[in-house]
Scaffold this active site. Structure first.
Site, PDB file in Angstrom:
ATOM      1  N   ASP A  61      -2.886   8.067  -4.596  1.00  0.00           N
ATOM      2  CA  ASP A  61      -2.774   6.960  -3.641  1.00  0.00           C
ATOM      3  C   ASP A  61      -2.624   7.496  -2.224  1.00  0.00           C
ATOM      4  O   ASP A  61      -3.246   6.978  -1.280  1.00  0.00           O
ATOM      5  CB  ASP A  61      -1.577   6.083  -4.024  1.00  0.00           C
ATOM      6  CG  ASP A  61      -1.351   4.951  -3.032  1.00  0.00           C
ATOM      7  OD1 ASP A  61      -2.251   4.124  -2.868  1.00  0.00           O
ATOM      8  OD2 ASP A  61      -0.265   4.917  -2.423  1.00  0.00           O
ATOM      9  N   ASP A 101      -5.319   2.315 -11.103  1.00  0.00           N
ATOM     10  CA  ASP A 101      -4.346   3.407 -11.214  1.00  0.00           C
ATOM     11  C   ASP A 101      -5.016   4.700 -11.666  1.00  0.00           C
ATOM     12  O   ASP A 101      -4.725   5.787 -11.145  1.00  0.00           O
ATOM     13  CB  ASP A 101      -3.241   3.032 -12.203  1.00  0.00           C
ATOM     14  CG  ASP A 101      -2.352   1.908 -11.699  1.00  0.00           C
ATOM     15  OD1 ASP A 101      -2.424   1.585 -10.493  1.00  0.00           O
ATOM     16  OD2 ASP A 101      -1.581   1.344 -12.501  1.00  0.00           O
ATOM     17  N   GLU A 124      -1.238   9.371 -10.218  1.00  0.00           N
ATOM     18  CA  GLU A 124      -1.541   8.126  -9.504  1.00  0.00           C
ATOM     19  C   GLU A 124      -0.786   8.064  -8.180  1.00  0.00           C
ATOM     20  O   GLU A 124      -1.350   7.694  -7.137  1.00  0.00           O
ATOM     21  CB  GLU A 124      -1.157   6.934 -10.376  1.00  0.00           C
ATOM     22  CG  GLU A 124      -1.266   5.585  -9.693  1.00  0.00           C
ATOM     23  CD  GLU A 124      -0.355   4.546 -10.316  1.00  0.00           C
ATOM     24  OE1 GLU A 124      -0.029   3.565  -9.616  1.00  0.00           O
ATOM     25  OE2 GLU A 124       0.043   4.711 -11.485  1.00  0.00           O
ATOM     26  N   GLU A 141      -7.003   6.367  -8.858  1.00  0.00           N
ATOM     27  CA  GLU A 141      -6.136   7.129  -7.959  1.00  0.00           C
ATOM     28  C   GLU A 141      -5.711   8.441  -8.607  1.00  0.00           C
ATOM     29  O   GLU A 141      -5.639   9.481  -7.932  1.00  0.00           O
ATOM     30  CB  GLU A 141      -4.915   6.289  -7.588  1.00  0.00           C
ATOM     31  CG  GLU A 141      -5.257   5.102  -6.695  1.00  0.00           C
ATOM     32  CD  GLU A 141      -4.082   4.177  -6.446  1.00  0.00           C
ATOM     33  OE1 GLU A 141      -4.158   3.361  -5.509  1.00  0.00           O
ATOM     34  OE2 GLU A 141      -3.081   4.257  -7.198  1.00  0.00           O
TER      35      GLU A 141
END
Length: 228
Positions: A49, A118, A45, A121
């Site tokens: 991102d 989450d 995650e 990502e």
């Protein structure tokens, strides 16, 4: 490692065939189910991102070569925020293949916006590690689709617009108040009232306070703009 039928189908929805399928399995594993031999998706995650951010920064610069940093920043935020990631995750059925612990599953984890965002990502990171940046970029641009072209209208949220409208007329910022909360703790529904200094108000409900506030602000905006 061979993927289960449901996760293999999810991989096809992503449009990416994994050479290292264990990366996708890890991307879909929530911390509530992790063990020393079954790592969760939190590190992926973190990476995803950053990959998403770079993809969107590139896309925005290419789409508008005259835009200033002040114009680009809110567009960027609209494309990478948790709500957008969760919406994309919902569209591709990510929640259906999330690997959750029993308690998280019982509390409606497959529908939770934060978990979906989450995991989305983490999936981006899994594609990046499996096949490189170009493959991750192609997938992100395909899944985000029209959102990129429509981002200008999404970048300025209703609360910000309503506040600017009020300040331009010498009013204090709008007030937001929770007037009702219903449903179980794991899946509540909030009713929010947005009110201006002159007494005009509007209400809206949603599954989160933030979404309800935005909806109430949008309703009040429509009211004042109609009367303007």
């Amino acid at each position: 490692m061979k993927l289960s039928a449901d996760i293999a189908a999810f991989s096809r929805r992503l449009g990416h065939q994994f050479r290292r399928p264990e990366l996708l399995t890890r991307a879909l594993t929530h911390a509530s189910l992790s063990t020393p031999s079954r790592p969760d998706n939190q590190r992926l995650e973190f990476l995803g991102d950053r990959v998403l951010g770079l993809v969107m920064a590139e896309a925005l610069l290419a789409a508008d070569r005259q835009a200033t940093e002040g114009q680009l920043a809110p567009r960027f935020n609209a494309l990478v925020r948790k709500e957008t990631c969760a919406a994309v995750a919902h569209e591709i059925g990510l929640g259906e293949v999330l690997k959750l612990g029993r308690s998280e599953m019982m509390s409606g984890g497959r529908r939770k916006e934060a978990l979906l965002a989450d995991a989305m990502e983490a999936v981006i990171a899994a594609v990046y590690l499996d096949a490189g940046f170009e493959a991750a970029r192609d997938m992100v641009l395909r899944l985000w689709g029209d959102r990129i072209g429509q981002v200008e209208s999404d970048a300025r949220d209703a609360k910000t617009t309503l506040q600017e409208w009020a300040q331009a007329r010498g009013m204090t910022p709008p007030r937001y108040q929770v007037v009702n909360r219903e449903g179980p703790d794991h899946e509540p529904t909030f009713t929010i009232q947005a009110e201006l200094q002159d007494g005009r108000s509007a209400r809206a409900e949603a599954r989160s306070k933030r979404a309800a506030e935005q909806a109430a602000a949008q309703a009040l905006l429509a009211q004042v703009q109609k009367g303007a």
